[in-house]
Design an enzyme around this catalytic site. Structure first.
Site, PDB file in Angstrom:
ATOM      1  N   ARG A 175      37.308  31.110  50.728  1.00 23.77           N
ATOM      2  CA  ARG A 175      37.330  32.519  51.128  1.00 23.77           C
ATOM      3  C   ARG A 175      36.023  33.234  50.818  1.00 23.77           C
ATOM      4  O   ARG A 175      35.775  34.301  51.333  1.00 23.77           O
ATOM      5  CB  ARG A 175      38.455  33.253  50.401  1.00 23.77           C
ATOM      6  CG  ARG A 175      39.845  32.883  50.840  1.00 23.77           C
ATOM      7  CD  ARG A 175      40.780  34.071  50.670  1.00 23.77           C
ATOM      8  NE  ARG A 175      40.832  34.548  49.300  1.00 23.77           N
ATOM      9  CZ  ARG A 175      41.757  34.180  48.424  1.00 23.77           C
ATOM     10  NH1 ARG A 175      42.696  33.346  48.778  1.00 23.77           N
ATOM     11  NH2 ARG A 175      41.753  34.653  47.200  1.00 23.77           N
ATOM     12  N   ARG A 179      26.138  34.378  53.404  1.00 22.03           N
ATOM     13  CA  ARG A 179      25.558  34.962  54.619  1.00 22.03           C
ATOM     14  C   ARG A 179      24.102  34.546  54.755  1.00 22.03           C
ATOM     15  O   ARG A 179      23.400  34.454  53.758  1.00 22.03           O
ATOM     16  CB  ARG A 179      25.586  36.487  54.534  1.00 22.03           C
ATOM     17  CG  ARG A 179      26.957  37.056  54.422  1.00 22.03           C
ATOM     18  CD  ARG A 179      26.914  38.521  54.863  1.00 22.03           C
ATOM     19  NE  ARG A 179      28.181  39.133  54.552  1.00 22.03           N
ATOM     20  CZ  ARG A 179      28.363  40.019  53.572  1.00 22.03           C
ATOM     21  NH1 ARG A 179      27.339  40.437  52.863  1.00 22.03           N
ATOM     22  NH2 ARG A 179      29.556  40.511  53.353  1.00 22.03           N
ATOM     23  N   ARG A 251      46.655  36.362  35.222  1.00 23.67           N
ATOM     24  CA  ARG A 251      45.523  36.736  34.387  1.00 23.67           C
ATOM     25  C   ARG A 251      45.566  38.253  34.241  1.00 23.67           C
ATOM     26  O   ARG A 251      46.028  38.973  35.133  1.00 23.67           O
ATOM     27  CB  ARG A 251      44.187  36.362  35.038  1.00 23.67           C
ATOM     28  CG  ARG A 251      43.992  34.895  35.220  1.00 23.67           C
ATOM     29  CD  ARG A 251      43.851  34.143  33.924  1.00 23.67           C
ATOM     30  NE  ARG A 251      42.553  34.353  33.275  1.00 23.67           N
ATOM     31  CZ  ARG A 251      42.256  33.895  32.070  1.00 23.67           C
ATOM     32  NH1 ARG A 251      43.168  33.244  31.356  1.00 23.67           N
ATOM     33  NH2 ARG A 251      41.059  34.088  31.560  1.00 23.67           N
ATOM     34  N   ARG A 281      32.306  41.171  34.009  1.00 26.70           N
ATOM     35  CA  ARG A 281      31.472  42.104  34.766  1.00 26.70           C
ATOM     36  C   ARG A 281      31.414  43.452  34.053  1.00 26.70           C
ATOM     37  O   ARG A 281      32.220  43.726  33.157  1.00 26.70           O
ATOM     38  CB  ARG A 281      31.974  42.278  36.194  1.00 26.70           C
ATOM     39  CG  ARG A 281      33.366  42.816  36.314  1.00 26.70           C
ATOM     40  CD  ARG A 281      33.781  42.926  37.798  1.00 26.70           C
ATOM     41  NE  ARG A 281      35.070  43.598  37.911  1.00 26.70           N
ATOM     42  CZ  ARG A 281      35.657  43.947  39.041  1.00 26.70           C
ATOM     43  NH1 ARG A 281      35.066  43.696  40.184  1.00 26.70           N
ATOM     44  NH2 ARG A 281      36.818  44.543  39.045  1.00 26.70           N
ATOM     45  N   GLU A 302      34.464  44.180  31.366  1.00 22.43           N
ATOM     46  CA  GLU A 302      35.774  43.610  31.677  1.00 22.43           C
ATOM     47  C   GLU A 302      35.885  42.201  31.103  1.00 22.43           C
ATOM     48  O   GLU A 302      35.010  41.367  31.324  1.00 22.43           O
ATOM     49  CB  GLU A 302      35.995  43.546  33.198  1.00 22.43           C
ATOM     50  CG  GLU A 302      36.062  44.915  33.822  1.00 22.43           C
ATOM     51  CD  GLU A 302      36.427  44.881  35.304  1.00 22.43           C
ATOM     52  OE1 GLU A 302      36.825  43.811  35.815  1.00 22.43           O
ATOM     53  OE2 GLU A 302      36.310  45.936  35.947  1.00 22.43           O
ATOM     54  N   TYR A 350      48.006  38.049  45.270  1.00 25.23           N
ATOM     55  CA  TYR A 350      46.912  39.006  45.167  1.00 25.23           C
ATOM     56  C   TYR A 350      46.806  39.744  46.493  1.00 25.23           C
ATOM     57  O   TYR A 350      46.619  39.111  47.542  1.00 25.23           O
ATOM     58  CB  TYR A 350      45.547  38.342  44.848  1.00 25.23           C
ATOM     59  CG  TYR A 350      44.514  39.441  44.800  1.00 25.23           C
ATOM     60  CD1 TYR A 350      44.300  40.152  43.626  1.00 25.23           C
ATOM     61  CD2 TYR A 350      43.869  39.874  45.957  1.00 25.23           C
ATOM     62  CE1 TYR A 350      43.450  41.239  43.598  1.00 25.23           C
ATOM     63  CE2 TYR A 350      43.021  40.968  45.935  1.00 25.23           C
ATOM     64  CZ  TYR A 350      42.822  41.639  44.751  1.00 25.23           C
ATOM     65  OH  TYR A 350      41.999  42.740  44.731  1.00 25.23           O
ATOM     66  N   ASP A 352      45.038  43.147  48.499  1.00 24.39           N
ATOM     67  CA  ASP A 352      44.226  44.355  48.529  1.00 24.39           C
ATOM     68  C   ASP A 352      45.072  45.526  49.024  1.00 24.39           C
ATOM     69  O   ASP A 352      46.117  45.334  49.658  1.00 24.39           O
ATOM     70  CB  ASP A 352      43.029  44.154  49.463  1.00 24.39           C
ATOM     71  CG  ASP A 352      41.870  43.464  48.754  1.00 24.39           C
ATOM     72  OD1 ASP A 352      41.716  43.675  47.536  1.00 24.39           O
ATOM     73  OD2 ASP A 352      41.126  42.731  49.427  1.00 24.39           O
TER      74      ASP A 352
HETATM   75  C1  FAD Z   1      41.125  44.531  38.766  1.00 19.11           C
HETATM   76  C2  FAD Z   1      41.622  44.808  40.169  1.00 19.11           C
HETATM   77  C3  FAD Z   1      40.736  45.334  41.096  1.00 19.11           C
HETATM   78  C4  FAD Z   1      41.177  45.612  42.391  1.00 19.11           C
HETATM   79  N1  FAD Z   1      40.286  46.108  43.284  1.00 19.11           N
HETATM   80  C5  FAD Z   1      40.681  46.357  44.545  1.00 19.11           C
HETATM   81  C6  FAD Z   1      39.751  46.842  45.504  1.00 19.11           C
HETATM   82  O1  FAD Z   1      38.565  47.055  45.228  1.00 19.11           O
HETATM   83  N2  FAD Z   1      40.204  47.078  46.771  1.00 19.11           N
HETATM   84  C7  FAD Z   1      41.512  46.840  47.128  1.00 19.11           C
HETATM   85  O2  FAD Z   1      41.866  47.071  48.290  1.00 19.11           O
HETATM   86  N3  FAD Z   1      42.418  46.405  46.224  1.00 19.11           N
HETATM   87  C8  FAD Z   1      42.036  46.157  44.956  1.00 19.11           C
HETATM   88  N4  FAD Z   1      42.949  45.690  44.038  1.00 19.11           N
HETATM   89  C9  FAD Z   1      44.364  45.525  44.457  1.00 19.11           C
HETATM   90  C10 FAD Z   1      45.210  46.817  44.277  1.00 19.11           C
HETATM   91  O3  FAD Z   1      45.226  47.173  42.931  1.00 19.11           O
HETATM   92  C11 FAD Z   1      46.612  46.531  44.826  1.00 19.11           C
HETATM   93  O4  FAD Z   1      46.545  46.279  46.194  1.00 19.11           O
HETATM   94  C12 FAD Z   1      47.612  47.691  44.638  1.00 19.11           C
HETATM   95  O5  FAD Z   1      47.610  48.184  43.334  1.00 19.11           O
HETATM   96  C13 FAD Z   1      49.011  47.192  44.970  1.00 19.11           C
HETATM   97  O6  FAD Z   1      49.925  48.261  44.983  1.00 19.11           O
HETATM   98  P1  FAD Z   1      51.458  48.006  44.590  1.00 19.11           P
HETATM   99  O7  FAD Z   1      52.170  49.257  44.855  1.00 19.11           O
HETATM  100  O8  FAD Z   1      51.958  46.768  45.262  1.00 19.11           O
HETATM  101  O9  FAD Z   1      51.441  47.634  43.047  1.00 19.11           O
HETATM  102  P2  FAD Z   1      50.938  48.448  41.748  1.00 19.11           P
HETATM  103  O10 FAD Z   1      49.753  49.285  42.059  1.00 19.11           O
HETATM  104  O11 FAD Z   1      50.816  47.428  40.674  1.00 19.11           O
HETATM  105  O12 FAD Z   1      52.151  49.397  41.425  1.00 19.11           O
HETATM  106  C14 FAD Z   1      53.357  48.925  40.880  1.00 19.11           C
HETATM  107  C15 FAD Z   1      53.900  50.003  39.949  1.00 19.11           C
HETATM  108  O13 FAD Z   1      55.250  49.670  39.646  1.00 19.11           O
HETATM  109  C16 FAD Z   1      55.516  50.074  38.316  1.00 19.11           C
HETATM  110  N5  FAD Z   1      56.717  49.323  37.902  1.00 19.11           N
HETATM  111  C17 FAD Z   1      56.847  47.984  37.854  1.00 19.11           C
HETATM  112  N6  FAD Z   1      58.117  47.662  37.514  1.00 19.11           N
HETATM  113  C18 FAD Z   1      58.801  48.820  37.375  1.00 19.11           C
HETATM  114  C19 FAD Z   1      60.161  49.138  37.076  1.00 19.11           C
HETATM  115  N7  FAD Z   1      61.079  48.190  36.867  1.00 19.11           N
HETATM  116  N8  FAD Z   1      60.536  50.455  37.024  1.00 19.11           N
HETATM  117  C20 FAD Z   1      59.599  51.419  37.226  1.00 19.11           C
HETATM  118  N9  FAD Z   1      58.305  51.167  37.527  1.00 19.11           N
HETATM  119  C21 FAD Z   1      57.915  49.888  37.615  1.00 19.11           C
HETATM  120  C22 FAD Z   1      54.239  49.748  37.581  1.00 19.11           C
HETATM  121  O14 FAD Z   1      54.145  50.558  36.418  1.00 19.11           O
HETATM  122  C23 FAD Z   1      53.178  50.103  38.621  1.00 19.11           C
HETATM  123  O15 FAD Z   1      52.712  51.429  38.434  1.00 19.11           O
HETATM  124  C24 FAD Z   1      42.539  45.375  42.749  1.00 19.11           C
HETATM  125  C25 FAD Z   1      43.418  44.827  41.811  1.00 19.11           C
HETATM  126  C26 FAD Z   1      42.957  44.513  40.554  1.00 19.11           C
HETATM  127  C27 FAD Z   1      43.920  43.873  39.585  1.00 19.11           C
END
Ligand code: FAD
Length: 390
Positions: A175, A179, A251, A281, A302, A350, A352
């Site tokens: 993935r 370039r 992780r 990073r 980090e 994973y 985005d």
């Molecule tokens: C370090 C890092 C960098 C990233 N950078 C990018 C980026 O640059 N660009 C990009 O597009 N994406 C990025 N991502 C991905 C992005 O964070 C995710 O796409 C997004 O957060 C997913 O949304 P979600 O709603 O599925 O989950 P989450 O954002 O994880 O939300 C889930 C929520 O559910 C809550 N929860 C879980 N279980 C319960 C429960 N039983 N009761 C109540 N609450 C609960 C948690 O507290 C959390 O707040 C990154 C991810 C990481 C880890």
């Protein structure tokens, strides 16, 4: 018309988007729980009280997509500034641009190659004794050769995943782009931006509807599901079942905060590729908002580690034993009649932000077109399909 009350575990993008679609287009009310004290999940941002800089609390987030529908959708909820993300790599031989591109190659090898010369050159570096690569390391050596692999990938990958790169799947490197142009943008997508008022404001706007109730600092448990006609669950799939079959490996990332006057690294993200440097990073957050000016700076080192009890799960590892366990959890999830698992934790992939939003919009569409709630799907997307992005 009778309103049906739907529960949501999580106030991240996944649940926020589904809830908003359901309440505006169908006979539904939404009650959203988040065990954290803020909305937006891992995309949460807020202004640092000392410097005023917008801080991305769970690591830097850059919105990027090639899906125009999703790009238009997010812009309904707040203004996005154009932001072309660039990443630098600190190696034993100096600092270069990532992903490896024409400039990286010329600077690293001290050459003045044209794009087609660089392409031939990289081909000549690849290890031709490797047939079908069996793991990450073989894939890298076959594509890039020893010198680029050792300087850019070995140490970083080992730190990030906590295992030797030969234990990782070859598909991880397939993935990563290389370039042969001077395009320095980290992502290939045509639409890239960062919300001016932060991601939390975007999610607050999605949730701002009289038929959506948000309960922060409250957890929705398996027991609590019976209070609702249906629940959308964006928490960890194994956590929902109290880890009864064992834990899926993730992780996690820990952040070490630093403050200084002026500018620390003159750049948003610098990856540290050498194994001897313990962090992966450094992200300097004011550079994610170049339209704002600050005298002080705040930056985060980090560190990557295996998730233990109490840690926030970040990156699903999806090693072979995880995939086996995942199949068993899927069987359990399919017996739950009133729950849909979604998002990065609910489907153990994973993802985005743009993928999460696209999947949430599609899921809402399926549910709005199926009046028999008992037939709503168990998953937004099969957890067995691989996650997109990285
Ligand atoms: C370090 C890092 C960098 C990233 N950078 C990018 C980026 O640059 N660009 C990009 O597009 N994406 C990025 N991502 C991905 C992005 O964070 C995710 O796409 C997004 O957060 C997913 O949304 P979600 O709603 O599925 O989950 P989450 O954002 O994880 O939300 C889930 C929520 O559910 C809550 N929860 C879980 N279980 C319960 C429960 N039983 N009761 C109540 N609450 C609960 C948690 O507290 C959390 O707040 C990154 C991810 C990481 C880890």
């Amino acid at each position: 018309m009778i309103e049906r009350v739907i529960g949501f575990a999580g106030a991240g993008f996944s649940c926020a988007v589904v809830a908003r679609e359901l309440v505006t287009r169908g006979p539904f009310k939404a009650v959203i729980y988040d065990e954290r004290t803020h909305v937006a999940g891992n995309c949460h941002t807020s202004r640092d009280s000392e410097t005023g800089i917008m801080v991305h609390h769970y690591g830097p987030h850059i919105f990027h997509t090639s899906n125009e529908h999703v790009w238009n959708y997010v812009q309904r909820w707040g203004r996005f500034e154009n932001f072309s993300h660039q990443v630098k790599a600190s190696t034993a031989k100096g600092i270069f641009h990532l992903p490896i591109n024409l400039r990286t190659l010329n600077e690293f090898f001290g050459k003045k190659m044209s794009p087609s010369e660089a392409e031939k050159f990289v081909q000549s570096l690849g290890d031709r004794s490797i047939g079908e690569p069996k793991n990450f390391e073989e894939q890298a050596l076959k594509m890039l050769g020893r010198e680029l692999y050792d300087n850019f990938f070995y140490g970083y990958t080992k730190k990030q995943w906590g295992v030797e790169p030969r234990q990782l799947s070859a598909s991880i490197l397939k993935r990563l782009p290389i370039r042969f142009t001077e395009d320095l943008s980290y992502f290939n997508d045509p639409f890239q931006g960062i919300p001016r008022a932060g991601y939390t404001a975007i999610v607050e706007n999605i949730l701002d509807h009289p038929k959506i109730e948000v309960r922060l600092g409250e957890r929705l448990t398996r027991e609590g599901v019976k209070n609702f006609e249906h629940v959308f669950y964006s928490g960890p799939l194994d956590g929902y079942f109290s880890y009864q079959l064992g834990k899926l490996n993730y992780r996690t990332v820990t952040f070490e905060e630093h403050r200084a006057d002026g500018d620390f690294q003159n750049h948003s993200v610098v990856n540290y590729c050498e194994e001897r440097i313990p962090y992966t990073r450094i992200a300097e957050h004011k550079h994610f908002a170049p339209w704002e000016k600050f005298d002080r700076t705040v930056y985060f080192k980090e560190f990557s580690k295996q998730t233990e009890d109490g840690d926030t799960p970040f990156y699903p590892m999806r090693l072979d034993p995880d995939k086996k366990l995942l199949q068993d959890y899927i069987k359990l999830a399919e017996q739950e009649t009133a729950v849909t698992f979604l998002g990065r934790l609910g489907t153990y992939r994973y993802l985005d932000m743009h993928v999460v939003i696209e999947e949430a919009l599609k899921l809402a569409e399926v549910c709005l077109n199926e009046s028999d709630i008992k037939r709503w799907p168990h998953f937004s997307t099969s957890p067995l399909s691989s996650g997109a992005g990285g």
